[in-house]
Structure formats: C-alpha cells, structure tokens
Write an enzyme that holds these catalytic residues in place. Structure first.
Site, PDB file in Angstrom:
ATOM      1  CD  GLU A 138     -21.607 -27.288  36.166  1.00 10.47           C
ATOM      2  OE1 GLU A 138     -21.662 -26.067  35.941  1.00 10.47           O
ATOM      3  OE2 GLU A 138     -20.604 -27.980  35.932  1.00 10.47           O
TER       4      GLU A 138
ATOM      5  CB  SER B 177     -24.736 -15.456  33.287  1.00 15.67           C
ATOM      6  OG  SER B 177     -25.524 -16.562  33.670  1.00 15.67           O
TER       7      SER B 177
ATOM      8  CB  SER C 264     -22.344 -24.519  39.001  1.00 16.87           C
ATOM      9  OG  SER C 264     -22.295 -24.109  37.665  1.00 16.87           O
TER      10      SER C 264
END
Length: 378
Positions: A24, A346, A204
């Site tokens: 990530e 986000s 993710s």
C-alpha cells in the site's frame, strides 16, 4: 563529518511519515498529499519523511509527493538527498538529517508523529513500537491495537469476544497449507460459494479474489500468498456495505461515530468491486452516500457498533469500521481500519465532513488527541 543545528520555531512540529514497505506504499503517498494540502501551516511545522520500499527514511515535501502521485497506483518514493534518523532512547526528540557526504544536521525537535502508513510495516504496530521506543507521541492506535486491527484473523477473534456478529470464515496458515492443502480446501468448501480469499494482513483490495467454485481456489490462494503467508477466507455475504468513522475524545469518554456512509460504485467493469482506482484515484468510479439511505434506528445501531468495535481493539485516535447490512436486517462487522485513507475522496474524511467536521478540523483534532495522550505503554 560536520554537524549543524536547524532553527526551531514556536509552532508544534509534526513529523509526517509516508510511503513504507507494504503493497500500500502508493496509497500512503496519496494520503500524505491530501493531509499536507489541508494541514494548518500557521499552527504546525511539518517535516515530511518518505520511507522507501526497502525501509530507508528521507526528507521529502508536498511538491515532490504531488509530482510522484500524479502516476497514481504506480507511484513510488525512491529516496532523496538527506536521510532521516530517529534518536532512540536518548530522551532527545531531535531528528538527524544526514547527506551523501555524511554531514549531520540536527533537525527540529518533534512534538508528534503522524504515521500516514497503510498495511504491514506501518499500520500493524511495527512503526508504533519504534515510536514508543523513541518516546515520541503519535497519531492513532497503539502497538497492540494496531497489530490486531491489521490481522483479519485476530481482529475477528476480538470482535467475537466482544459480542459483535461476524460472518462465517476460515483461517489458512502457511503451515496448514503446506502440510495438507486438501484439508484446508475442504474447510473452505464448507463455507459454500462464493467465498473471498484474502491475505490476513493486507488491505486496499490487494491480493483479494472472489471465488465461485472449488476449481478456482488454488489460483486464489496463490495470489493471496504473494502478500501474506496467512489467509482468511470469508463466506460471501449478500448485503449492502456500510462504513462508519470513529474519532476518539481526549478525556477518555465515549468515542464519537460519524453518520454511516455507503459506497456506490459506478464502474461495472469490475462487477461493482471497490478497487484501488475507485478508492483512491478516480472521482467518477464511485461516490459516497452519507448518511447512507438507512432507517434512522439502523444508522444509530451501526454507529454504536462502530464504537464497540473500536473499543474491542482498545483503539485510540481513529478507526473506520466496515459492515454488511443484510435484507434480513442483520448488521455484520467485516473489519476495522486503524489508519484509513485521507485522500480528498476517502471515506473517513468524507463521512466526518458530512457529520460536521471538515478536513482541516479533522487533522487538527487527531494531532491534538495524540498530543494530549501521555507517553508510556499503549
């Protein structure tokens, strides 16, 4: 070798960490750009530290990171002209900057660290332990809660112990797979199909495969093993995916929960799968509905459960809880993220904006929460 001392200011000094050694890495860079663009520079001096994929720490800045992240998912931080070192156990919070000629500059004294790192070697308690050893305050959960919150297996165990409802799952360790893969697959098949094969300690959407039949298991397990020797296999749950953000309070009182949010995915090429592009880059593949279109009593229950999940991990600072809401009215917790993304699109940031705390205020609150906590075991 020469040593110089940098000039200090009256502002609070925040060391922001980004990049890191996990899959990530690029997400962390994008998150850092979001925070650097929103933090109050009249109140905070920010020292931005990029961590390469092989674990070296270098000075960087907003402009460099903005240029890097223009490449999206392929963004990589590879280093800079000055390495950064923490003085461990010395009672001295000054950073050390070292150039290629080994000249040492005594950097600013750090008041608080904002570890914007996602995944292993950043969000899993490892960096948190390093900061504890350095006697540096930091944003977010402590060592144990970060480690448990990163591991989808132990996280579910903690949730079950706290009385939260989790979906059916199986754990497959590397030892089990090496000794008897047939037995491991037999356990998985008892869950019924479809199942989701996931690395236990990745996030993710990396390494995750939806499996519709037994003949697809070997490939899915091989893919997940690229990221983690331990896997969690979850039964497919038919339901809406609802998320809720949690923000701590400084006085030890009840943590706050945002309005629940729901991701509406527009990109049908991925069968509605909320992938890296939709999560962190694209502004058109998905949008956040917040508050989610749910009855008020269901919204309140999800907010309550998000706080309970946070407390089940002994969380501090922040978290984002992810749930399934089924047609039968069940609320099933899937996981908690102890350092969610902070990009302009986000979920964590968006849900708090919809709940009355804007991006600038949210960053300030998280830093102030970290400053208010005493040093010591966490």
């Amino acid at each position: 070798m020469t040593a110089q001392t940098s000039v200090s200011t009256s502002k609070t000094t925040v060391a922001l960490l980004t990049g890191g050694r996990s899959s990530e890495h690029s997400i962390s860079l994008i998150t850092a750009c979001g925070v650097l663009g929103a933090i109050d520079t009249d109140k905070y001096d920010v020292v931005t530290i990029g961590i390469t994929e092989d674990g070296r720490w270098y000075l960087t800045n907003f402009e460099e990171l903005t240029q890097l992240t223009s490449s999206g998912a392929t963004a990589k931080f590879t280093g800079g002209t000055q390495q950064v070192f923490l003085p461990l156990g010395s009672g001295d919070s000054h950073l050390r900057f070292v150039d290629a000629d080994h000249n040492i500059e005594i950097g600013p004294a750090v008041d608080v660290v904002f570890p914007l790192l996602h995944g292993p070697f950043g969000e899993d308690g490892t960096v948190q332990g390093l900061l504890e050893m350095a006697d540096l305050k930091y944003v977010g959960c402590g060592v144990a809660s970060s480690a448990i919150g990163m591991d989808k297996h132990f996280m579910k165990v903690a949730f079950e112990a706290a009385g939260l409802k989790v979906g059916p799952y199986e754990v497959v360790t590397q030892r089990q797979w090496n000794r008897d893969p047939a037995a491991a697959k037999a356990r998985i098949e008892q869950l019924g199909f479809p199942v989701f094969v996931k690395p236990a300690r990745a996030g993710s959407s990396f390494g995750i495969t939806k499996v519709d039949s037994a003949d697809q298991l070997d490939a899915a397990i091989a893919e997940a093993h690229l990221y983690d020797p331990k896997l969690v296999v979850e039964a497919g749950i038919v339901g809406r995916e609802i998320e809720c953000a949690v923000l701590d309070v400084a006085d030890g009182g009840e943590p706050r929960a945002s309005y629940p949010g729901e991701i509406v995915v527009h990109n049908e090429e991925n069968n509605g799968f909320y992938d890296f592009e939709a999560k962190y880059v694209s502004k058109t593949d998905a949008h956040t509905q917040c508050p989610a279109d749910l009855p008020e009593d269901v919204q309140e229950k999800i907010r309550q459960l998000a706080v309970e999940a946070f407390l089940a991990l002994d969380g501090e600072g922040l978290s984002r809880a992810d749930f399934f809401y089924t047609e039968a009215g069940e609320i099933i917790i899937n996981e908690v993220n102890t350092m969610p993304g902070f990009t302009p699109i986000s979920m964590y940031k968006t849900m708090w904006e919809k709940s009355g705390i804007d991006y600038h205020e949210l960053i300030d609150e998280l830093i102030q929460l970290a400053l208010a906590r005493p040093l010591g075991l966490r």
